[in-house]
Every structure is written in C-alpha cells, then in structure tokens.
Design a protein around this motif. Structure first.
Motif, PDB file in Angstrom:
ATOM      1  N   LEU A   9     -41.985 136.457  65.549  1.00 41.39           N
ATOM      2  CA  LEU A   9     -42.542 135.117  65.756  1.00 41.39           C
ATOM      3  C   LEU A   9     -41.449 134.055  65.776  1.00 41.39           C
ATOM      4  O   LEU A   9     -41.477 133.141  66.608  1.00 41.39           O
ATOM      5  N   ARG A  10     -40.468 134.156  64.873  1.00 42.05           N
ATOM      6  CA  ARG A  10     -39.347 133.198  64.878  1.00 42.05           C
ATOM      7  C   ARG A  10     -38.546 133.294  66.173  1.00 42.05           C
ATOM      8  O   ARG A  10     -38.150 132.281  66.749  1.00 42.05           O
ATOM      9  N   THR A  11     -38.330 134.507  66.636  1.00 43.39           N
ATOM     10  CA  THR A  11     -37.577 134.691  67.874  1.00 43.39           C
ATOM     11  C   THR A  11     -38.351 134.131  69.064  1.00 43.39           C
ATOM     12  O   THR A  11     -37.776 133.479  69.945  1.00 43.39           O
ATOM     13  N   LEU A  12     -39.654 134.350  69.079  1.00 39.80           N
ATOM     14  CA  LEU A  12     -40.478 133.754  70.136  1.00 39.80           C
ATOM     15  C   LEU A  12     -40.450 132.229  70.069  1.00 39.80           C
ATOM     16  O   LEU A  12     -40.399 131.562  71.106  1.00 39.80           O
ATOM     17  N   ALA A  13     -40.468 131.685  68.873  1.00 43.73           N
ATOM     18  CA  ALA A  13     -40.424 130.232  68.726  1.00 43.73           C
ATOM     19  C   ALA A  13     -39.111 129.677  69.269  1.00 43.73           C
ATOM     20  O   ALA A  13     -39.086 128.594  69.869  1.00 43.73           O
ATOM     21  N   THR A  14     -38.039 130.403  69.091  1.00 40.23           N
ATOM     22  CA  THR A  14     -36.727 129.969  69.569  1.00 40.23           C
ATOM     23  C   THR A  14     -36.606 130.072  71.085  1.00 40.23           C
ATOM     24  O   THR A  14     -36.065 129.178  71.734  1.00 40.23           O
ATOM     25  N   HIS A  15     -37.119 131.153  71.660  1.00 38.86           N
ATOM     26  CA  HIS A  15     -36.910 131.426  73.084  1.00 38.86           C
ATOM     27  C   HIS A  15     -38.115 131.121  73.966  1.00 38.86           C
ATOM     28  O   HIS A  15     -37.997 131.209  75.189  1.00 38.86           O
ATOM     29  N   CYS A  16     -39.238 130.808  73.404  1.00 31.44           N
ATOM     30  CA  CYS A  16     -40.484 130.457  74.113  1.00 31.44           C
ATOM     31  C   CYS A  16     -41.189 131.642  74.783  1.00 31.44           C
ATOM     32  O   CYS A  16     -42.387 131.771  74.647  1.00 31.44           O
ATOM     33  N   VAL A  17     -40.468 132.456  75.510  1.00 31.99           N
ATOM     34  CA  VAL A  17     -41.055 133.621  76.179  1.00 31.99           C
ATOM     35  C   VAL A  17     -40.102 134.797  76.001  1.00 31.99           C
ATOM     36  O   VAL A  17     -38.893 134.647  76.194  1.00 31.99           O
ATOM     37  N   PRO A  67     -50.327 127.689  70.288  1.00 31.92           N
ATOM     38  CA  PRO A  67     -49.961 126.495  69.512  1.00 31.92           C
ATOM     39  C   PRO A  67     -50.057 126.668  67.995  1.00 31.92           C
ATOM     40  O   PRO A  67     -49.176 126.216  67.268  1.00 31.92           O
ATOM     41  N   ALA A  68     -51.091 127.331  67.497  1.00 31.92           N
ATOM     42  CA  ALA A  68     -51.242 127.483  66.044  1.00 31.92           C
ATOM     43  C   ALA A  68     -50.096 128.300  65.448  1.00 31.92           C
ATOM     44  O   ALA A  68     -49.552 127.947  64.396  1.00 31.92           O
ATOM     45  N   SER A  69     -49.702 129.374  66.114  1.00 35.25           N
ATOM     46  CA  SER A  69     -48.588 130.187  65.618  1.00 35.25           C
ATOM     47  C   SER A  69     -47.280 129.426  65.691  1.00 35.25           C
ATOM     48  O   SER A  69     -46.435 129.533  64.801  1.00 35.25           O
ATOM     49  N   ALA A  70     -47.095 128.653  66.743  1.00 35.45           N
ATOM     50  CA  ALA A  70     -45.875 127.860  66.872  1.00 35.45           C
ATOM     51  C   ALA A  70     -45.782 126.845  65.738  1.00 35.45           C
ATOM     52  O   ALA A  70     -44.707 126.642  65.155  1.00 35.45           O
ATOM     53  N   ALA A  74     -42.924 126.824  62.825  1.00 30.87           N
ATOM     54  CA  ALA A  74     -42.106 125.636  62.637  1.00 30.87           C
ATOM     55  C   ALA A  74     -42.098 125.199  61.173  1.00 30.87           C
ATOM     56  O   ALA A  74     -41.048 124.837  60.625  1.00 30.87           O
ATOM     57  N   VAL A  75     -43.233 125.249  60.519  1.00 32.49           N
ATOM     58  CA  VAL A  75     -43.311 124.871  59.098  1.00 32.49           C
ATOM     59  C   VAL A  75     -42.510 125.852  58.251  1.00 32.49           C
ATOM     60  O   VAL A  75     -41.750 125.453  57.367  1.00 32.49           O
TER      61      VAL A  75
END
Length: 79
Positions: A9-17, A67-70, A74-75
């Motif tokens: 999840l952190r890696t997805l948040a960093t790279h978007c896709v 959006p909820a996972s992002a 982030a938090v």
C-alpha cells in the motif's frame, strides 16, 4: 493487515499505479504469493485493479489505491 500488505500500500501510494510484475518484484518471492495477497487486498477494498487494453496479447494487471486507502496510508506515513 500484514507488514507486507502495508509495504504494498505504501509503494502504491508513492507510485500511484503498479503492475502485478512490479508488485511481485517489490514485495513477494513468487507471482502466486503476490496474486493471493493482491486478491485479498482487493476483496477488502484496499486496492482496485484494472487491465489496460492491448493491441496484441494482454497487459498485466495494474493496481491503484482507492481514495480511502490512500487517505489511511497518508496518515500512517505522516504525509
């Protein structure tokens, strides 16, 4: 949620896709382990997946954060 799930999840948040191949390289020892984990995360609503159209053959699955996972990621990372 496992540490491995959080890494994805952190890696997805960093790279978007990320593609299924990229996720396997980052967090797993085998494609089958990656598929099981990503299916579990999808079933929980933590990720969304899609497969872009290809002229020939097929593209790998692509994963994004809803959006909820992002927001949760982030938090957790203080961003």
């Amino acid at each position: 949620m496992t540490d491995q799930d959080r890494l994805v999840l952190r890696t997805l948040a960093t790279h978007c896709v990320l593609t299924s191949h990229q996720i396997t390289e980052v967090a797993f020892n085998s494609p089958s382990a990656a598929r099981r984990c990503m299916k579990d995360l999808e079933d929980k609503g933590a990720v969304h997946r899609f497969r872009p159209c290809a002229e020939n053959g097929s593209n790998p699955l692509h994963f994004i954060l809803p959006p909820a996972s992002a927001a949760v990621t982030a938090v957790e990372t203080g961003e």
